[in-house]
Motif scaffolding. Structure first.
Motif, short mmCIF file in Angstrom:
data_model
loop_
_atom_site.label_atom_id
_atom_site.label_comp_id
_atom_site.label_asym_id
_atom_site.label_seq_id
_atom_site.Cartn_x
_atom_site.Cartn_y
_atom_site.Cartn_z
N ARG A 128 -14.44 19.50 25.68
CA ARG A 128 -13.79 20.46 24.77
C ARG A 128 -13.05 21.54 25.56
O ARG A 128 -12.79 22.61 25.05
CB ARG A 128 -14.84 21.11 23.86
CG ARG A 128 -15.59 20.14 22.96
CD ARG A 128 -14.72 19.63 21.84
NE ARG A 128 -15.44 18.75 20.92
CZ ARG A 128 -15.44 17.44 20.98
NH1 ARG A 128 -14.74 16.83 21.93
NH2 ARG A 128 -16.12 16.71 20.12
N ARG A 129 -12.72 21.26 26.83
CA ARG A 129 -12.13 22.28 27.69
C ARG A 129 -10.82 22.84 27.14
O ARG A 129 -10.52 24.02 27.28
CB ARG A 129 -11.90 21.69 29.10
CG ARG A 129 -11.36 22.66 30.12
CD ARG A 129 -12.35 23.76 30.45
NE ARG A 129 -13.58 23.25 31.04
CZ ARG A 129 -13.78 23.08 32.35
NH1 ARG A 129 -12.82 23.36 33.20
NH2 ARG A 129 -14.93 22.63 32.78
N GLY A 130 -10.01 22.01 26.49
CA GLY A 130 -8.71 22.46 26.03
C GLY A 130 -8.70 23.05 24.63
O GLY A 130 -7.62 23.37 24.12
N ALA A 131 -9.88 23.22 24.02
CA ALA A 131 -9.92 23.74 22.66
C ALA A 131 -9.25 25.11 22.57
O ALA A 131 -9.55 26.01 23.34
CB ALA A 131 -11.37 23.84 22.19
N GLY A 132 -8.29 25.23 21.66
CA GLY A 132 -7.58 26.49 21.47
C GLY A 132 -6.45 26.75 22.44
O GLY A 132 -5.79 27.78 22.37
N THR A 133 -6.21 25.81 23.36
CA THR A 133 -5.14 25.98 24.34
C THR A 133 -3.85 25.33 23.84
O THR A 133 -3.85 24.13 23.53
CB THR A 133 -5.53 25.33 25.69
OG1 THR A 133 -6.77 25.87 26.13
CG2 THR A 133 -4.45 25.58 26.73
N PRO A 134 -2.76 26.07 23.75
CA PRO A 134 -1.49 25.47 23.32
C PRO A 134 -1.09 24.32 24.24
O PRO A 134 -1.19 24.42 25.46
CB PRO A 134 -0.50 26.64 23.43
CG PRO A 134 -1.35 27.87 23.33
CD PRO A 134 -2.65 27.52 24.00
N GLY A 135 -0.65 23.24 23.65
CA GLY A 135 -0.21 22.09 24.44
C GLY A 135 -1.32 21.13 24.83
O GLY A 135 -1.06 20.09 25.43
N ALA A 136 -2.57 21.46 24.51
CA ALA A 136 -3.68 20.57 24.86
C ALA A 136 -3.60 19.29 24.02
O ALA A 136 -3.28 19.33 22.84
CB ALA A 136 -5.02 21.27 24.63
N ARG A 137 -3.88 18.16 24.64
CA ARG A 137 -3.86 16.87 23.95
C ARG A 137 -5.15 16.13 24.26
O ARG A 137 -5.74 16.30 25.33
CB ARG A 137 -2.67 16.04 24.44
CG ARG A 137 -1.31 16.63 24.13
CD ARG A 137 -0.98 16.53 22.66
NE ARG A 137 -0.93 15.15 22.20
CZ ARG A 137 0.19 14.43 22.11
NH1 ARG A 137 1.35 14.96 22.46
NH2 ARG A 137 0.16 13.20 21.66
N ARG A 138 -5.58 15.29 23.33
CA ARG A 138 -6.73 14.43 23.58
C ARG A 138 -6.34 13.36 24.62
O ARG A 138 -5.27 12.77 24.53
CB ARG A 138 -7.19 13.76 22.29
CG ARG A 138 -7.87 14.72 21.32
CD ARG A 138 -8.07 14.06 19.96
NE ARG A 138 -8.87 12.85 20.03
CZ ARG A 138 -10.19 12.80 19.91
NH1 ARG A 138 -10.87 13.92 19.72
NH2 ARG A 138 -10.84 11.66 19.96
N VAL A 139 -7.20 13.15 25.58
CA VAL A 139 -6.98 12.16 26.64
C VAL A 139 -8.21 11.26 26.70
O VAL A 139 -9.34 11.75 26.66
CB VAL A 139 -6.77 12.84 28.01
CG1 VAL A 139 -6.70 11.81 29.13
CG2 VAL A 139 -5.50 13.69 27.99
N THR A 140 -8.01 9.97 26.77
CA THR A 140 -9.14 9.07 26.94
C THR A 140 -9.30 8.74 28.42
O THR A 140 -8.32 8.40 29.10
CB THR A 140 -8.98 7.78 26.11
OG1 THR A 140 -10.13 6.96 26.28
CG2 THR A 140 -7.75 6.99 26.53
N ALA A 141 -10.51 8.87 28.92
CA ALA A 141 -10.82 8.54 30.31
C ALA A 141 -11.78 7.36 30.30
O ALA A 141 -12.91 7.48 29.81
CB ALA A 141 -11.45 9.74 31.02
#
Length: 200
Positions: A171-184
């Motif tokens: 959940r590191r990018g929560a609330g960050t503009p431009g954050a996208r879900r990435v599958t690893a």
């Protein structure tokens, strides 16, 4: 098979879980909802190339097993399904020696192969689509293959460490503009032993 009782925690599940998911439409429904969020059976049918009746039936089967939840956002005529929060990461590894029933084994192996095919299809799609993405995404996404030399204990530690890193970024990018879900996708595969040169 293994599933999780919380983020990053692997626990052994029953072979019946393989039987439940070893149906192409059910595994696709679950994968689609994890990636795209809540959807009705009609939405899922359009996205997956199925029909609403079949999609609705298999969604209810998954819900009865605790893999899907009714979000309560439906309009009274249709439900909006979502992947259950504690089932975000179904581990599709399988210790085949632990499954004695032939049908259970066939289902487990089918699901494992289907999981690989699903991510291969996604990676092929990224290869074709990446040119339209910003440069940093083009540089950082895609396959990253490296060889390591480990014994059994080190192999288990490696997988645990990789899982811990991914959990930290869950959940590191929560609330960050431009954050996208990435599958690893972590795939650890033993390689054939290298032949020794003559005389060694």
């Amino acid at each position: 098979m293994a599933d999780r009782d919380g983020p990053g925690t692997r626990v052994t599940s029953t072979p019946a879980a393989w039987r439940l998911l070893a149906h192409p439409l059910r595994s696709r429904i679950l994968a689609h909802l994890r990636l795209h969020g809540g959807a009705t059976a009609a939405d899922l049918a359009r996205s997956l190339g199925s029909n609403t009746g079949a999609t609705s039936y298999h969604s209810r089967v998954l819900a009865d097993a605790g893999l899907l939840v009714d979000t309560g956002l439906g309009d009274g005529r249709s439900r909006v399904w979502a992947a259950a929060a504690d089932e975000e990461d179904v581990d599709t590894s399988v210790a085949v020696s632990s499954i004695s029933d032939a049908d259970e084994l066939a289902d487990a192996l089918w699901l494992a192969h289907d999981h690989v095919d699903h991510h291969a299809h996604r990676l092929h799609g990224w290869i074709d689509a990446q040119v339209s993405w910003p440069m940093v995404w083009q540089e950082e996404c895609g396959l990253d293959e490296r060889e390591v030399l480990v014994d059994e204990t080190q192999l288990a530690a490696l997988r645990a460490e990789l899982g811990a890193v991914l959990d930290r970024y869950r959940r590191r990018g929560a609330g960050t503009p431009g954050a996208r879900r990435v599958t690893a996708v972590v795939g650890l595969t033993p390689l054939p032993r290298r032949a020794r040169p003559p005389g060694n």
